[in-house]
Design an enzyme around this catalytic site. Sequence first.
Site, PDB file in Angstrom:
ATOM      1  N   TYR A  48       0.716  -1.072   0.291  1.00 19.16           N
ATOM      2  CA  TYR A  48       0.070   0.019  -0.153  1.00 19.16           C
ATOM      3  C   TYR A  48       0.922   1.247   0.044  1.00 19.16           C
ATOM      4  CZ  TYR A  48      -3.657   3.378   1.354  1.00 19.16           C
ATOM      5  OH  TYR A  48      -4.385   4.492   1.455  1.00 19.16           O
ATOM      6  N   ASP A  68      -2.200  -1.388  -4.049  1.00 19.32           N
ATOM      7  CA  ASP A  68      -2.585   0.133  -4.520  1.00 19.32           C
ATOM      8  C   ASP A  68      -1.256   1.135  -4.518  1.00 19.32           C
ATOM      9  OD1 ASP A  68      -3.636   2.561  -4.623  1.00 19.32           O
ATOM     10  OD2 ASP A  68      -4.928   2.690  -2.997  1.00 19.32           O
TER      11      ASP A  68
END
Length: 266
Positions: free
Chosen positions: A109, A149
């Site tokens: 992330y 992400d």
Amino acid sequence: MRIISFNANGIRSATSKGFGDWFARQQADVLCIQETKAQEAQLADPLFRPDGHHCFYRDAITKKGYSGVAIWSRRAPDEVRTALGWAPFDDEGRYIEARFGNLSVVSFYIPSGSSGELRQGFKFEVMEWLRPILAGWLASGRDYVLCGDWNIVRTALDIKNWKSNQKNSGCLPAERDWLNGLCADLPGDAEPASGRGWVDAYRALHPQGQDYTWWSNRGAARANNVGWRIDYQFATPGLRERLRGCSIYRDERFSDHAPFIVDYDL
């Protein structure tokens, strides 16, 4: 081998919207989750440890209800790693890696810089710090799949409003140059540039595809498909020929992100 990457924007929230039921039907071998937004002690319910899966979490210790990553796998990994050695990044719960023989699956992330200059500065620090780590993984001889992400688009194909976002975090030229510099393919082209960079699984399978994985909650962005492709699976070059297909699941809305599914011949 089916690997799914999903930014849940709160694993408890996504589960309440039916994510668990959907996931149970996917026959996935590995699920990489980002933004769990929970401490592991809050996830004792079987919903967060589904039958037949080995579940591992790396929480943020900087503040509760923030960030956090996880990996669920049907096969027990040989090893799980949750730190890369730099506390400002590790303590925000942004990395977890499961090792299966010579294969590593990572849930990443990468920070967003959209909240202001301070966080954008931290994002740039993370990018530069990660560069030699990612180069080392490429040179290691291991197979890697980096899910997650990354909060950066690569090209105009990966964002609906390209021109109007040039000064916004996630589409800044310096961010795109960094991400594209890591990849084996040229922007918008599925042909290897050097053969030594990371393979963008979606772009390798869909050279001219214009699909998105994230939509703002503002307005009717999702309904109008005004999105960004910022959720990736990057693979080491040896896995390029093992890519069999991929999809972005949009039929149900579990989060502001959609699950990204890739099938590998492994």
